[in-house]
Design a protein around this motif. Structure first.
Motif, PDB file in Angstrom:
ATOM      1  N   PRO A 592       0.238  -6.366   8.058  1.00 16.13           N
ATOM      2  CA  PRO A 592       0.811  -5.704   9.238  1.00 16.13           C
ATOM      3  C   PRO A 592       2.306  -5.463   9.040  1.00 16.13           C
ATOM      4  CG  PRO A 592       0.354  -8.031   9.690  1.00 16.13           C
ATOM      5  CD  PRO A 592      -0.187  -7.749   8.331  1.00 16.13           C
ATOM      6  N   LYS A 593       2.710  -4.212   9.235  1.00 20.26           N
ATOM      7  CA  LYS A 593       4.126  -3.887   8.995  1.00 20.26           C
ATOM      8  C   LYS A 593       4.728  -3.125  10.158  1.00 20.26           C
ATOM      9  CE  LYS A 593       3.916  -4.047   4.079  1.00 20.26           C
ATOM     10  NZ  LYS A 593       3.801  -3.318   2.836  1.00 20.26           N
ATOM     11  N   THR A 594       6.039  -3.263  10.273  1.00 18.76           N
ATOM     12  CA  THR A 594       6.760  -2.463  11.262  1.00 18.76           C
ATOM     13  C   THR A 594       6.988  -1.079  10.656  1.00 18.76           C
ATOM     14  OG1 THR A 594       8.894  -3.055  10.346  1.00 18.76           O
ATOM     15  CG2 THR A 594       8.018  -4.501  12.054  1.00 18.76           C
ATOM     16  N   ARG A 595       7.459  -0.177  11.485  1.00 20.44           N
ATOM     17  CA  ARG A 595       7.700   1.177  10.984  1.00 20.44           C
ATOM     18  C   ARG A 595       8.763   1.192   9.891  1.00 20.44           C
ATOM     19  NH1 ARG A 595       4.594   4.005  14.487  1.00 20.44           N
ATOM     20  NH2 ARG A 595       4.289   2.727  16.315  1.00 20.44           N
ATOM     21  N   SER A 596       9.626   0.197   9.936  1.00 22.32           N
ATOM     22  CA  SER A 596      10.653   0.160   8.882  1.00 22.32           C
ATOM     23  C   SER A 596      10.141  -0.553   7.637  1.00 22.32           C
ATOM     24  CB  SER A 596      11.920  -0.501   9.416  1.00 22.32           C
ATOM     25  OG  SER A 596      11.629  -1.807   9.848  1.00 22.32           O
ATOM     26  N   GLY A 597       8.865  -0.953   7.637  1.00 21.32           N
ATOM     27  CA  GLY A 597       8.292  -1.513   6.423  1.00 21.32           C
ATOM     28  C   GLY A 597       8.365  -3.028   6.304  1.00 21.32           C
ATOM     29  N   LYS A 598       8.839  -3.693   7.342  1.00 25.27           N
ATOM     30  CA  LYS A 598       8.921  -5.169   7.284  1.00 25.27           C
ATOM     31  C   LYS A 598       7.586  -5.791   7.679  1.00 25.27           C
ATOM     32  CE  LYS A 598      12.290  -7.914   8.551  1.00 25.27           C
ATOM     33  NZ  LYS A 598      13.409  -8.545   9.238  1.00 25.27           N
ATOM     34  N   ILE A 599       7.184  -6.805   6.919  1.00 27.65           N
ATOM     35  CA  ILE A 599       5.942  -7.499   7.257  1.00 27.65           C
ATOM     36  C   ILE A 599       6.136  -8.256   8.564  1.00 27.65           C
ATOM     37  CG2 ILE A 599       4.347  -9.317   6.539  1.00 27.65           C
ATOM     38  CD1 ILE A 599       5.097  -8.590   3.617  1.00 27.65           C
ATOM     39  N   LEU A 621       4.246  -1.897  15.588  1.00 31.38           N
ATOM     40  CA  LEU A 621       3.354  -2.021  14.441  1.00 31.38           C
ATOM     41  C   LEU A 621       2.918  -0.648  13.926  1.00 31.38           C
ATOM     42  CD1 LEU A 621       2.170  -4.533  13.071  1.00 31.38           C
ATOM     43  CD2 LEU A 621       0.209  -4.336  14.581  1.00 31.38           C
ATOM     44  N   LEU A 622       3.006  -0.503  12.614  1.00 28.89           N
ATOM     45  CA  LEU A 622       2.652   0.767  11.983  1.00 28.89           C
ATOM     46  C   LEU A 622       1.144   0.906  11.822  1.00 28.89           C
ATOM     47  CD1 LEU A 622       3.918   3.216  10.365  1.00 28.89           C
ATOM     48  CD2 LEU A 622       3.716   1.758   8.343  1.00 28.89           C
ATOM     49  N   ASN A 623       0.477  -0.209  11.545  1.00 27.32           N
ATOM     50  CA  ASN A 623      -0.937  -0.155  11.174  1.00 27.32           C
ATOM     51  C   ASN A 623      -1.789  -1.182  11.931  1.00 27.32           C
ATOM     52  OD1 ASN A 623       0.498  -2.196   9.967  1.00 27.32           O
ATOM     53  ND2 ASN A 623      -0.391  -1.941   7.939  1.00 27.32           N
ATOM     54  N   PRO A 624      -1.976  -0.974  13.242  1.00 27.59           N
ATOM     55  CA  PRO A 624      -2.698  -1.964  14.050  1.00 27.59           C
ATOM     56  C   PRO A 624      -4.112  -2.247  13.537  1.00 27.59           C
ATOM     57  CG  PRO A 624      -1.979  -0.100  15.405  1.00 27.59           C
ATOM     58  CD  PRO A 624      -1.541   0.186  14.027  1.00 27.59           C
ATOM     59  N   GLU A 625      -4.724  -1.286  12.860  1.00 24.96           N
ATOM     60  CA  GLU A 625      -6.103  -1.510  12.403  1.00 24.96           C
ATOM     61  C   GLU A 625      -6.179  -2.653  11.388  1.00 24.96           C
ATOM     62  OE1 GLU A 625      -4.175   1.027  11.664  1.00 24.96           O
ATOM     63  OE2 GLU A 625      -4.161   1.103   9.468  1.00 24.96           O
ATOM     64  N   VAL A 626      -5.104  -2.832  10.637  1.00 25.79           N
ATOM     65  CA  VAL A 626      -5.066  -3.915   9.648  1.00 25.79           C
ATOM     66  C   VAL A 626      -5.160  -5.278  10.339  1.00 25.79           C
ATOM     67  CG1 VAL A 626      -3.468  -5.110   8.094  1.00 25.79           C
ATOM     68  CG2 VAL A 626      -3.863  -2.673   7.815  1.00 25.79           C
ATOM     69  N   ALA A 629      -8.675  -6.192  11.275  1.00 28.01           N
ATOM     70  CA  ALA A 629      -9.467  -6.612  10.113  1.00 28.01           C
ATOM     71  C   ALA A 629      -9.070  -8.020   9.669  1.00 28.01           C
ATOM     72  CB  ALA A 629      -9.270  -5.618   8.966  1.00 28.01           C
ATOM     73  N   ILE A 630      -7.790  -8.315   9.711  1.00 27.60           N
ATOM     74  CA  ILE A 630      -7.345  -9.654   9.293  1.00 27.60           C
ATOM     75  C   ILE A 630      -7.898 -10.701  10.260  1.00 27.60           C
ATOM     76  CG2 ILE A 630      -5.348 -11.163   8.961  1.00 27.60           C
ATOM     77  CD1 ILE A 630      -3.778  -8.807   7.947  1.00 27.60           C
ATOM     78  N   MET A 631      -7.853 -10.392  11.540  1.00 24.12           N
ATOM     79  CA  MET A 631      -8.364 -11.351  12.527  1.00 24.12           C
ATOM     80  C   MET A 631      -9.857 -11.598  12.325  1.00 24.12           C
ATOM     81  SD  MET A 631      -6.312 -11.045  16.061  1.00 24.12           S
ATOM     82  CE  MET A 631      -7.007  -9.573  16.691  1.00 24.12           C
ATOM     83  N   ASP A 632     -10.583 -10.525  12.041  1.00 25.51           N
ATOM     84  CA  ASP A 632     -12.041 -10.668  11.854  1.00 25.51           C
ATOM     85  C   ASP A 632     -12.378 -11.569  10.676  1.00 25.51           C
ATOM     86  OD1 ASP A 632     -12.500  -9.085  13.972  1.00 25.51           O
ATOM     87  OD2 ASP A 632     -12.934  -7.245  12.826  1.00 25.51           O
ATOM     88  N   ASN A 633     -11.535 -11.543   9.669  1.00 31.82           N
ATOM     89  CA  ASN A 633     -11.854 -12.299   8.451  1.00 31.82           C
ATOM     90  C   ASN A 633     -10.998 -13.557   8.281  1.00 31.82           C
ATOM     91  OD1 ASN A 633     -13.792 -10.414   7.445  1.00 31.82           O
ATOM     92  ND2 ASN A 633     -12.074  -9.011   7.140  1.00 31.82           N
ATOM     93  N   ALA A 634     -10.330 -13.971   9.366  1.00 30.45           N
ATOM     94  CA  ALA A 634      -9.419 -15.118   9.243  1.00 30.45           C
ATOM     95  C   ALA A 634     -10.173 -16.355   8.768  1.00 30.45           C
ATOM     96  CB  ALA A 634      -8.751 -15.394  10.583  1.00 30.45           C
ATOM     97  N   LEU A 635      -9.491 -17.183   7.954  1.00 28.64           N
ATOM     98  CA  LEU A 635     -10.139 -18.376   7.384  1.00 28.64           C
ATOM     99  C   LEU A 635      -9.974 -19.576   8.313  1.00 28.64           C
ATOM    100  CD1 LEU A 635      -8.744 -17.924   3.778  1.00 28.64           C
ATOM    101  CD2 LEU A 635     -11.036 -17.367   4.562  1.00 28.64           C
TER     102      LEU A 635
END
Ligand code: WTA
Length: 635
Positions: A592-599, A621-626, A629-635
């Motif tokens: 997940p990154k901000t528009r300026s590219g920071k994680i 957030l630039l890419n909310p879909e990510v 997906a991360i939440m769905d596969n969290a360990l």
């Protein structure tokens, strides 16, 4: 009333007020009355947090080892200075008197001199917790060489980085080390490191595990024959109060480790004074700090602080779990330890093993218990209080840092009423402040903010070796005229402080500071890895453990993920050391990154902590879909 030895809470408040209202005359009196100087200072304190330049006792001359050893010889020559408790309980403990310490330090100092080591040279010490470690540290100080102790759990690569950063001329190591049931071949780690360390001329090797090691002709020397041939007399080099005493590396949130530089006079005064008061050390007491001398706690509160007070200090080579989880308590009973200082992570690990192992041993000698290195949780605090101290030994929860040199916020045993999870009150001379995100100091009580210190204290690190700009940027640039600690804290209704944890990208795992960036850089070196982000998540014993989010260059199942996890941890072990291994590794298609590219680590932290109900503001957030997906596969 003695300002040097505080016994009651009213005394604390009185002395504290003095130390803050008139810091220079306060510290001048402490320094003058309780230490040995070859020449007095011209000025007690000069400081400017902007440049930043800080000097204490400028112009004064001394040698810290004359304070730690020589001055005790007349009255305490036969007193035990160091009790060495070996890894194996069947091997007998060694009691080193102040006189023997004097002789052994002089011999070692003379060996270093013979090797061409002079005042100001850097000496790397990579040793297990054997007497040679304390003795070599003191031998460096005796001749004015700057010691750089590297914890003997670090990898060859990490060792080489540290040796090169300060161009050490010599490395002191051993054939190997014992750690519980294991042995570690330290010498071969040194050999590997030295393939890329041009500044190193020689290596001194102590024998500990008696294995065959490779000795390079003209570079490597067995230590013992050199010590045997050396004289046990020797003059201490006369040092300036502001001459560097040592460099000790600590992880930053970014970049390579920071070589914190501590100088001589102020460091000596502050570590000795805090040791005496925080632990309420009395002449016949036996004090034991379980840290390794490879960390600041060992420098200040196994070696310098205790010895400066003529104390008996225990050095323990082993681990808390060997031969069983009762070892700490066995050692306490065996040596009648009066003050016991350890880390919350050790307390949590021991608490898990059940109280029978504690109850088996006679702990009635214990008067004071201490903790350091990370916040202590309420449960561990009570377990320690109930089962180890039997509710009679106050717990001093001491907050401080490699950079601060000595204990900063802490109860004074028997004087300050303790409160679970609170480091309580600032030590004498320490002026804390809580700041909000805009840099405004938050006044009053029942507030929380970023912990800063407003005024210099004698043992503050003076710079980062070779990089003063980084020192300024890291500690003095976030807030004007303040030293910024990197920690968050809250202040309760009576003014007690509770440290809540790091507010930067440093994660404390089992009491060890780990910067996320260096670990990420290491992971990214793996040929299959595109990008990674590390965050901490709560762990029962370690306090925090590491959770890595890793994106691969080729997505899909083309690589076996378990193999990759093993390879990534292997790489971390080689580059940094096993302490930085990840507990969990999740492979993701993106971060997940901000528009300026920071994680956006805040989000990753929440997912890792299984706290996904409220992710906070995600509008940038630039890419909310990510994230989904991360939440769905969290360990
Ligand atoms: C943390 C260790 C809560 C803190 C002496 C600090 C603590 C970092 C405590 C420094 C404590 C240390 N309560 N947190 N009593 N003591 N810390 O440099 O985050 O290894 O900034 O020095 O440990 O770790 P360092």
């Amino acid at each position: 009333m003695s300002n040097y030895h505080i016994k009651h809470l009213e005394e604390y408040y009185q002395v504290y007020r003095k130390s803050v209202n008139n810091p220079e005359s306060f510290w001048e009196e402490i320094a003058e009355e309780h230490f040995l100087w070859r020449k007095k200072w011209n000025q007690v304190l000069k400081w400017d947090f902007d440049t930043p330049e800080i000097t204490w006792f400028e112009g004064a001359k001394l040698n810290i080892t004359e304070n730690c050893i020589d001055r005790h010889l007349a009255t305490r020559g036969d007193k035990t200075a160091i009790i060495f408790e070996p890894n194996n309980p069947d091997e007998s403990a060694e009691h080193i008197t102040y006189r023997q310490l004097y002789e052994r330090v002089n011999k070692f100092a003379n060996v270093l001199r013979d090797q061409g080591i002079k005042k100001g040279d850097r000496v790397c010490i990579y040793l297990p917790m054997i007497p040679e470690l304390a003795i070599s540290v003191l031998a460096c100080a005796r001749i004015g060489a700057i010691h750089s102790v590297v914890f003997a759990g670090f990898s060859a690569n990490a060792l080489a980085t540290r040796i090169n950063d300060s161009s050490c001329k010599i490395v002191i190591t051993s054939d190997g080390s014992f750690r519980g049931a294991k042995t570690i071949d330290l010498k071969s780690i040194v050999d590997e490191a030295l393939t890329d360390c041009p500044s190193v001329d020689s290596v001194l090797v102590a024998k500990r595990i008696q294995t065959d090691v490779n000795m390079k002709d003209g570079r490597d020397y067995w230590l013992q024959p050199l010590l045997d041939a050396a004289s046990e007399e020797g003059k201490a080099e006369v040092m300036d109060a502001e001459d560097p005493l040592f460099i000790l590396y600590t992880s930053g949130s970014t970049g390579k480790p920071k070589g914190m530089v501590h100088t001589t006079g102020g460091y000596m005064v502050y570590t000795a004074y805090t040791f005496k008061n925080v632990f309420q050390y009395r002449e016949e007491d036996v004090y034991w700090c379980t840290a390794d001398i490879g960390w600041i706690t060992g420098h200040s509160y196994i070696v310098y602080g205790p010895l400066c007070n003529g104390a008996t200090t225990v050095m323990f080579e082993g681990v808390p779990s060997y031969p069983d989880f009762g070892r700490f308590w066995e050692v306490v009973a065996k040596h009648n330890v009066n003050q016991f200082y350890t880390a919350p992570t050790a307390i949590r690990a021991l608490a898990k093993e059940g109280v029978e192992l504690v109850e088996k041993h006679d702990l009635s000698s214990l008067k004071v218990l201490g903790t350091v290195g990370e916040p202590i949780n309420e449960e561990a605090w009570h377990w320690y209080d109930d089962n180890v101290g039997k509710r009679k030994a106050p717990i001093v929860d001491t907050w401080w840092q490699t950079e601060t040199g000595g204990i900063m916020i802490t109860p004074i045993a028997f004087a300050t009423p303790t409160k679970p999870t609170y480091a309580t009150l600032p030590f004498i001379g320490i002026q804390p402040a809580l700041l909000d995100e805009n840099g405004t100091e938050i006044q009053g009580n029942q507030v929380d903010g970023r912990l800063c210190i407003k005024f210099p204290w004698p043992s503050i690190a003076r710079t980062i070796w070779g990089n003063h700009q980084r020192y300024k940027d890291t500690y003095f640039s976030a807030y004007k005229n303040m030293y910024f600690t990197g920690d968050g804290a809250l202040r309760d209704e009576v003014g007690y402080y509770r440290i809540t944890g790091r507010v930067d990208d440093v994660i404390i795992v089992s009491g060890h500071n780990l910067g996320t960036a260096p670990i990420e850089d290491t992971i990214n070196e793996h040929p299959a890895v595109a990008e990674s982000a590390i965050v901490g998540f709560p762990h029962d014993i370690k306090g925090n453990a590491l959770y890595g989010y890793v994106t691969l260059k080729e997505t899909g199942e083309s690589r076996n993920h378990d193999n990759l996890r093993t390879e990534i941890n292997q790489l971390i072990t080689e580059q940094i050391g096993p302490i930085a291994k990840l507990d969990k590794i999740q492979f993701t298609d993106g971060l997940p990154k901000t528009r300026s590219g920071k994680i956006m680590r805040r989000i990753l932290r929440k997912i890792a902590s299984n706290d996904m109900s409220n992710l906070g503001d995600t509008s940038t957030l630039l890419n909310p879909e990510v994230v989904e997906a991360i939440m769905d596969n969290a360990l």
